[in-house]
Design a protein around this motif. Structure first.
Motif, PDB file in Angstrom:
ATOM      1  N   UNK A  52       0.865  -1.184   0.000  1.00 50.60           N
ATOM      2  CA  UNK A  52       0.000   0.000   0.000  1.00 50.60           C
ATOM      3  C   UNK A  52       0.900   1.232   0.000  1.00 50.60           C
ATOM      4  N   UNK A  53       1.035   1.826  -1.175  1.00 53.07           N
ATOM      5  CA  UNK A  53       1.908   2.985  -1.369  1.00 53.07           C
ATOM      6  C   UNK A  53       1.177   4.024  -2.216  1.00 53.07           C
ATOM      7  N   UNK A  54       1.559   5.299  -2.092  1.00 56.52           N
ATOM      8  CA  UNK A  54       0.924   6.321  -2.941  1.00 56.52           C
ATOM      9  C   UNK A  54       1.376   6.172  -4.393  1.00 56.52           C
ATOM     10  N   UNK A  55       0.543   6.583  -5.293  1.00 58.89           N
ATOM     11  CA  UNK A  55       0.919   6.577  -6.710  1.00 58.89           C
ATOM     12  C   UNK A  55       1.997   7.624  -6.944  1.00 58.89           C
ATOM     13  N   UNK A  56       2.909   7.368  -7.881  1.00 56.93           N
ATOM     14  CA  UNK A  56       3.969   8.350  -8.160  1.00 56.93           C
ATOM     15  C   UNK A  56       3.381   9.721  -8.483  1.00 56.93           C
ATOM     16  N   UNK A  57       3.884  10.746  -7.794  1.00 54.33           N
ATOM     17  CA  UNK A  57       3.440  12.108  -8.040  1.00 54.33           C
ATOM     18  C   UNK A  57       2.173  12.507  -7.329  1.00 54.33           C
ATOM     19  N   UNK A  58       1.565  11.604  -6.549  1.00 54.58           N
ATOM     20  CA  UNK A  58       0.314  11.937  -5.862  1.00 54.58           C
ATOM     21  C   UNK A  58       0.598  12.686  -4.559  1.00 54.58           C
ATOM     22  N   UNK A  59      -0.456  13.162  -3.938  1.00 55.54           N
ATOM     23  CA  UNK A  59      -0.356  13.944  -2.708  1.00 55.54           C
ATOM     24  C   UNK A  59      -0.052  13.006  -1.539  1.00 55.54           C
ATOM     25  N   UNK A  60       1.123  13.145  -0.942  1.00 57.10           N
ATOM     26  CA  UNK A  60       1.520  12.259   0.152  1.00 57.10           C
ATOM     27  C   UNK A  60       0.681  12.526   1.393  1.00 57.10           C
ATOM     28  N   UNK A  61       0.374  13.793   1.671  1.00 52.37           N
ATOM     29  CA  UNK A  61      -0.452  14.103   2.843  1.00 52.37           C
ATOM     30  C   UNK A  61      -1.824  13.438   2.737  1.00 52.37           C
ATOM     31  N   UNK A  62      -2.384  13.432   1.552  1.00 48.03           N
ATOM     32  CA  UNK A  62      -3.682  12.781   1.351  1.00 48.03           C
ATOM     33  C   UNK A  62      -3.555  11.275   1.567  1.00 48.03           C
ATOM     34  N   UNK A  63      -2.461  10.689   1.094  1.00 43.66           N
ATOM     35  CA  UNK A  63      -2.232   9.248   1.293  1.00 43.66           C
ATOM     36  C   UNK A  63      -2.143   8.925   2.778  1.00 43.66           C
ATOM     37  N   UNK A  64      -1.403   9.743   3.531  1.00 41.33           N
ATOM     38  CA  UNK A  64      -1.251   9.513   4.970  1.00 41.33           C
ATOM     39  C   UNK A  64      -2.595   9.649   5.684  1.00 41.33           C
ATOM     40  N   UNK A  65      -3.351  10.667   5.301  1.00 37.49           N
ATOM     41  CA  UNK A  65      -4.645  10.893   5.955  1.00 37.49           C
ATOM     42  C   UNK A  65      -5.645   9.796   5.615  1.00 37.49           C
ATOM     43  N   UNK A  66      -5.702   9.398   4.355  1.00 40.90           N
ATOM     44  CA  UNK A  66      -6.659   8.366   3.927  1.00 40.90           C
ATOM     45  C   UNK A  66      -6.381   7.021   4.595  1.00 40.90           C
ATOM     46  N   UNK A  67      -5.104   6.727   4.835  1.00 40.93           N
ATOM     47  CA  UNK A  67      -4.749   5.444   5.454  1.00 40.93           C
ATOM     48  C   UNK A  67      -4.539   5.553   6.960  1.00 40.93           C
ATOM     49  N   UNK A  68      -4.789   6.754   7.510  1.00 40.89           N
ATOM     50  CA  UNK A  68      -4.723   6.990   8.948  1.00 40.89           C
ATOM     51  C   UNK A  68      -3.388   6.530   9.536  1.00 40.89           C
ATOM     52  N   UNK A  69      -2.320   6.876   8.881  1.00 43.55           N
ATOM     53  CA  UNK A  69      -0.983   6.480   9.327  1.00 43.55           C
ATOM     54  C   UNK A  69      -0.580   7.327  10.526  1.00 43.55           C
ATOM     55  N   UNK A  70      -0.273   6.662  11.633  1.00 43.02           N
ATOM     56  CA  UNK A  70       0.148   7.348  12.851  1.00 43.02           C
ATOM     57  C   UNK A  70       1.536   6.921  13.296  1.00 43.02           C
ATOM     58  N   UNK A  71       2.060   5.841  12.713  1.00 40.19           N
ATOM     59  CA  UNK A  71       3.378   5.335  13.075  1.00 40.19           C
ATOM     60  C   UNK A  71       4.057   4.793  11.820  1.00 40.19           C
ATOM     61  N   UNK A  72       5.367   4.677  11.883  1.00 40.09           N
ATOM     62  CA  UNK A  72       6.086   4.019  10.790  1.00 40.09           C
ATOM     63  C   UNK A  72       7.373   3.403  11.330  1.00 40.09           C
ATOM     64  N   UNK A  73       7.871   2.403  10.603  1.00 41.18           N
ATOM     65  CA  UNK A  73       9.059   1.644  11.008  1.00 41.18           C
ATOM     66  C   UNK A  73      10.149   1.838   9.967  1.00 41.18           C
ATOM     67  N   UNK A  74      11.367   2.005  10.450  1.00 37.55           N
ATOM     68  CA  UNK A  74      12.534   2.084   9.563  1.00 37.55           C
ATOM     69  C   UNK A  74      13.546   1.030  10.022  1.00 37.55           C
ATOM     70  N   UNK A  75      13.769  -0.041   9.247  1.00 36.75           N
ATOM     71  CA  UNK A  75      14.782  -1.042   9.612  1.00 36.75           C
ATOM     72  C   UNK A  75      16.172  -0.568   9.211  1.00 36.75           C
TER      73      UNK A  75
END
Length: 656
Positions: free
Chosen positions: A581-604
């Motif tokens: 589940x990733x945003x389409x290239x060139x799309x609005x990242x803020x909208x992607x984060x809001x639509x998927x209700x992202x509150x946390x993320x992991x970086x290995x």
């Protein structure tokens, strides 16, 4: 786990009962139909599983894998073959009596071998409680077994994927037979452990004498190799199909040694299981066919025996290929003949992946053996991957050479098969070292056969020179005082070693990082504590579930949602977004984060590695990194585990 083991033993017992009647009928014209009851028990486990799996395949083809069908069938067949049931139980009783009798006359090897088996079985059963970290277990093997249970048999596709839903499923079927009762994936692990033990017992029974001593040689050669031990308790099919495949070679060797028809029949049965478990084992069918061809042309194999073996092979393996031929028009779908349901682009990518090394660092090796560089690289790989730093591998090689020197004709075809399988792996399947599992297993098996042949040549010397010298020690060992004192001394020594090891690890303040898998089996640390300190993502995914964090953006783990469920006792709270589940290239990242209700993320720590970029896709990694870079200024680090995985909280309202 206990329920799973009881089910596995019941499946084996039923197969042994049916197999005993078949062996007695096939060997009816032999002077000695059975070598002895112990040999039948040791060598009959894998054929028994093949018979059980073949019967289940027939039932599954008609959606008959239901308790109301299986239980009456088992009961009726046991009553019908009650004499064979009594004979098998008698063989078991005789086997245990022999162990006790040998201990009474001062031979500790049988009882020590039995204790080693119990110890390994216990340790592997404990390790089987660790949720596997291999994504294939949760993406394919367990879902395939559950699908067989849900449909009471087979459908096409078995899971929602045209390729993985139509591959041969013999071992997934064996997993399903246990999981029908246990209801848990550890039942599949118990089946894998039983298959590996069945192979070890078969190999040790190939020794003409001193099978208990032979088992210790097997243990020294194979069980000391982490290459095999690490996957025994995992519900993967690679080791299981390798055991069946090499067992077919061993049964063929036994047939050439004894000319007992049942050995060739067993070869056909387990070869059917191997071919019914994976397309790659068709190579073994071809190699065994080449070895048997001179015997067939000379008429040394009777037509009834040949037809019986052919029927046994197709009864176990034939369904998967016949189904694909009828449904998809290709018996080995999707290779060679056609791939309906899969695009040409998907097949091209898949064939590219299969035809080159999994790790980009190994792609400079030349696999064309028509060139000098190809042979140089091949020998380099053989030495550095399979021999260097492995003393037991050098011992096996020395035993093979010794066997060739003392009894060339009796071991030559095994050595030739080993060489051929390594060549096939390197030239055709040099994708990953796990595809070389059958070749490596046959290598050690051939080493054991070499040891057995060397020992046969030394029998007279051992009987005349060594045994008389140890006779006084045997009298002392068999005395009543020693019989009582030995278990007490061993128990005290074991307790002392346990206490010393416990203190060495820190006593009541054991550092989980310093522990090993065996320490879990010894009860020094819990499964959860061990997993948290040794398994990447385990602590992180448990923390997310325990605190009900959502939604977590984790695009760097190809099985993040599956492992999150597996690591949390099967609970799926929808905590993590699927990694695709990733945003389409060139799309609005803020909208992607809001639509998927992202509150946390992991970086290995390996988020930027070339290997991960290839597995997930460079374009997807670039998009994922752009999302994380967008969130990072408004995020705070809340957790870092010992592997360097970092969990961030994203605050959408904070000013960047």
């Amino acid at each position: 786990m206990i329920v799973g083991w009881c089910t596995v033993l019941s499946i084996i017992l039923w197969g042994l009962v049916i197999d005993r009647g078949i062996v007695a009928w096939l060997n009816r014209r032999c002077d000695q139909p059975f070598r002895d009851g112990t040999d039948f028990l040791f060598s009959g486990i894998l054929p028994a599983l093949a018979i059980s799996g073949g019967t289940a395949t027939i039932l599954g083809a008609f959606h008959g894998l239901r308790w109301e069908i299986i239980l009456p069938l088992v009961v009726v067949s046991m009553i019908w073959r009650r004499r064979d049931l009594v004979a098998v139980l008698g063989d078991l009783s005789s086997f245990f009596r022999k162990i006790v009798a040998e201990a009474k006359i001062g031979n500790p090897l049988p009882i020590l071998a039995a204790l080693v088996c119990i110890g390994y079985c216990y340790a592997w059963s404990i390790e089987a409680l660790f949720p596997p970290s291999v994504a294939d277990v949760w993406v394919f093997h367990i879902p395939l077994a559950n699908s067989i249970i849900d449909h009471a048999g087979f459908v096409s596709p078995q899971i929602d994927h045209p390729f993985y839903g139509n591959i041969p499923l013999f071992f997934n079927l064996l997993f399903a037979l246990v999981m029908m009762v246990s209801g848990h994936w550890t039942g599949a692990a118990a089946m894998n452990i039983a298959i590996f033990f069945g192979f070890l017992f078969l190999l040790s029974s190939c020794a003409s004498r001193w099978r208990a001593c032979g088992f210790f040689v097997v243990a020294a050669l194979i069980l000391s190799t982490s290459f095999f031990k690490g996957s025994v308790g995992e519900p993967m099919t690679d080791l299981a199909r390798s055991c069946f495949s090499i067992a077919a070679v061993l049964f063929l060797w036994r047939y050439l040694e004894t000319r007992r028809p049942a050995e060739l029949f067993h070869c056909a049965l387990v070869l059917g299981g191997a071919v019914g478990g994976k397309y790659t084992e068709l190579q073994m069918a071809g190699l065994i066919g080449l070895v048997l061809m001179p015997t067939l042309f000379r008429g040394r194999v009777s037509l009834p025996l040949f037809l019986s073996c052919l029927c046994a092979f197709f009864a176990v393996a034939g369904y998967w290929y016949a189904k694909n031929l009828i449904v998809l028009g290709n018996p080995i779908y999707p290779f060679i003949f056609g791939h309906p349901g899969l695009s040409d682009a998907w097949m091209a990518d898949y064939m590219l992946e299969l035809g080159r090394a999994f790790d980009p660092a190994n792609r400079h090796f030349v696999t064309n053996l028509t060139t000098l560089q190809g042979w140089h690289d091949f020998l380099h790989i053989l030495y550095n991957w399979f021999l260097a730093g492995k003393p037991n591998a050098f011992v096996a090689l020395a035993l093979i050479l010794a066997g060739l020197a003392m009894a060339f004709r009796r071991i030559a075809f095994l050595a030739a098969m080993t060489a051929a399988m390594f060549v096939i792996w390197y030239t055709v399947m040099f994708n990953h070292i796990r595809w070389a599992t059958p070749a490596y297993l046959l290598f050690f098996s051939t080493g054991f056969i070499g040891a057995s042949l060397v020992r046969e040549r030394l029998d007279r010397w051992l009987d005349e020179q060594i045994l008389p010298r140890i006779a006084p020690f045997k009298k002392v060992a068999s005395s009543p005082a020693c019989m009582v004192a030995s278990p007490v001394i061993i128990s005290l020594l074991a307790a002392g070693l346990w206490i010393a090891h416990w203190y060495r690890l820190g006593g009541s303040d054991i550092d989980p990082v310093q522990t090993k898998e065996f320490d879990v089996a010894l009860g020094m640390i819990s499964v959860d504590k061990y997993m948290e300190s040794h398994r990447e993502a385990y602590f992180m995914y448990r923390y997310i579930a325990d605190h009900d964090l959502r939604a977590v953006f984790q695009p760097f783990d190809t099985a993040n949602t599956l492992l999150s469920t597996a690591y949390n006792d099967g609970r799926d709270g929808g905590w993590q977004l699927p990694r695709y589940v990733l945003p389409a290239p060139g799309s609005d990242i803020d909208a992607f984060i809001k639509n998927n209700r992202i509150a946390y993320f992991i970086v290995p720590p390996d988020a930027g590695s070339a290997f991960l970029a290839e597995r997930i896709g460079e374009d997807k990694i670039a998009i994922a990194n752009s999302v994380i870079a967008h969130m990072m200024p408004r995020s705070s680090l809340i957790l870092t585990d010992r592997f360097g995985w970092k969990l961030y909280r994203f605050d959408a309202d904070r000013a960047s």
